[in-house]
Write an enzyme that holds these catalytic residues in place. Structure first.
Site, PDB file in Angstrom:
ATOM      1  NE  ARG A  71      13.804  -1.292  -2.071  1.00  0.00           N
ATOM      2  CZ  ARG A  71      14.167  -1.390  -0.831  1.00  0.00           C
ATOM      3  NH1 ARG A  71      15.500  -1.634  -0.693  1.00  0.00           N
ATOM      4  NH2 ARG A  71      13.465  -1.740   0.121  1.00  0.00           N
ATOM      5  N   GLY A  72      13.343   2.558  -0.385  1.00  0.00           N
ATOM      6  CA  GLY A  72      13.186   2.192   1.312  1.00  0.00           C
ATOM      7  C   GLY A  72      12.772   3.837   1.895  1.00  0.00           C
ATOM      8  CB  ALA A  73      10.600   4.731   4.414  1.00  0.00           C
ATOM      9  NE  ARG A 123       8.839   4.561  -5.140  1.00  0.00           N
ATOM     10  CZ  ARG A 123       9.163   3.490  -4.305  1.00  0.00           C
ATOM     11  NH1 ARG A 123      10.107   3.216  -3.772  1.00  0.00           N
ATOM     12  NH2 ARG A 123       8.218   2.365  -4.185  1.00  0.00           N
ATOM     13  CD  GLN A 158      11.204  -4.306  -3.920  1.00  0.00           C
ATOM     14  OE1 GLN A 158      10.650  -5.280  -4.305  1.00  0.00           O
ATOM     15  NE2 GLN A 158      10.695  -3.314  -4.159  1.00  0.00           N
ATOM     16  CG  ASP A 206       7.281   2.130   2.521  1.00  0.00           C
ATOM     17  OD1 ASP A 206       7.134   0.786   2.629  1.00  0.00           O
ATOM     18  OD2 ASP A 206       7.999   2.605   1.672  1.00  0.00           O
ATOM     19  CG  ASN A 244       6.167  -2.573   4.736  1.00  0.00           C
ATOM     20  OD1 ASN A 244       7.095  -1.824   4.517  1.00  0.00           O
ATOM     21  ND2 ASN A 244       6.317  -3.761   4.709  1.00  0.00           N
ATOM     22  CE  LYS A 245       7.359  -2.345  -2.056  1.00  0.00           C
ATOM     23  NZ  LYS A 245       7.205  -1.477  -2.912  1.00  0.00           N
TER      24      LYS A 245
END
Ligand SMILES: CSC[C@H]1O[C@H](OP(=O)(O)O)[C@H](O)[C@@H]1O
Length: 345
Positions: A48-50, A89, A193, A234, A244-245
């Site tokens: 995960r994570g861009a 995603r 996270q 992201d 972002n999140k």
């Protein structure tokens, strides 16, 4: 000081992913040799994570080429598999960009594609080191050369990238310079996270931190317990609107109310120059179970609905600084990524 096991690593035989769904309790890996396993790993946030998704997507094309040869796929089947990786995603622009970077090399075969994916991985680590240094320089100039109290949201660390991290890369650099007093880590519901991953990274690096409920972020900032917030991204639109999140927008609003800088740390690969502003960012809606259960136990009554957008968009006017690998843009002062993107970036 413990070094991080890489989130993504090409073994030659396949892609080894550190399984982030079982951290911090267990360190386990998922070895990927087929597209179905990769798509599942991306969707479950094993990886995960861009930036990490961009690297995984690029290696995913090599994996698809090898699987096509094993299974005798025709060109259409191969293209469909690559599209499944690219679309696993929707929000992090890096995933599609990573696939698109290596697609022109598919005719040269899996080894050539894997070599280009490795180049992307190596560039990301170098870029994150530069982001860390440039971000620390800007922050210490802005807030004074002293130990600082930083608020973070989600995980934008080594686990979300090819190594070192973006937002946490800045924190790691500040710590290396003796300029971190405390890091307030938003736990970041629903998948935690922050408490599971960011706290794990910071503890292993010997960086002082305290996990807090997401709801504590505004009071932590407005009570003056934190000097600034540093977050990842992201997808960043040309005008500087930043996806972002979920919860990042609340942190940004609290920063503005507190007069504290909001620093976004992200490589140019996260800037979507084709997107004029944040209204066009595709926001991933995730399963209700992530909100309504934890460890399989219900956290709400049966039959209740859930609203689970995985990201939000912070308007550019709330982004004090965007730290990239080539420099810092003071976005809220009008320095937008669309106007400043370097020729190569
Ligand atoms: C360095 S990009 C990290 C970025 O990605 C996270 O989302 P997710 O955990 O769903 O992949 C979060 O938005 C982080 O800021």
């Amino acid at each position: 000081m413990e070094t991080e096991p890489p989130a993504v690593e090409w073994t030659g035989d396949g892609l080894r992913l550190l399984d982030q769904t079982v951290l911090p309790g267990r360190v386990e890996y998922v070895v990927v040799r087929d597209v179905g396993t990769l798509v599942d790993a991306i969707r479950r946030l094993v990886v995960r994570g861009a930036p990490a998704l961009g690297v995984a997507g690029a290696f995913g094309v090599a994996i698809a080429l090898r699987e096509a040869a094993r299974e005798g796929w025709d060109a259409a089947a191969l293209e469909e598999a690559v599209a499944r990786v690219r679309e696993a995603r929707p929000t992090a622009v890096n995933l599609a960009a990573g696939v698109d970077r290596v697609r022109p090399l598919m005719g040269a075969g899996a080894e050539t594609v894997a070599a280009e994916a490795q180049a992307l991985l190596d560039e990301d680590v170098r870029g994150n080191r530069a982001i860390g240094a440039l971000g620390a320089d800007w922050i210490l100039r802005r807030l004074g050369d002293r130990p600082l109290r930083v608020l973070t949201h989600c995980n934008a660390g080594a686990l979300a990238t090819a190594g070192w991290g973006t937002a946490l890369g800045v924190v790691r650099e500040l710590h290396a310079r003796g300029r971190v007093e405390m890091v307030y880590v938003d736990e970041t519901r629903p998948l935690l996270q922050g408490s599971r991953l960011t706290a794990w990274e910071l503890a292993r690096a010997g960086i002082p931190c305290a996990v807090q409920p997401d709801g504590a972020a505004p009071s932590t900032l407005l009570r003056g317990l934190a000097d600034l917030a540093v977050i990842g991204a992201d997808r960043i639109a040309a005008n500087g609107d930043t996806a972002n999140k979920i919860g990042s927008l609340g942190v940004a609003l609290a920063c503005a109310a507190a007069g504290a800088p909001l620093v976004v740390a992200a490589p140019w690969s996260t800037v979507d120059a084709a997107l004029p502003d944040g209204r066009g960012v595709p926001i991933e809606e995730r399963p209700a179970a992530e909100v309504l259960t934890w460890n399989g136990e219900p956290t709400a009554p049966a039959g209740v609905a859930a609203h689970n957008p995985a990201f939000d968009v912070t308007p550019a006017r709330l982004v004090t600084a965007l730290v990239t690998e080539t420099g810092v843009l003071e976005v809220s002062s009008g320095r937008t990524p669309g106007a400043a993107r370097p020729a190569r970036g």
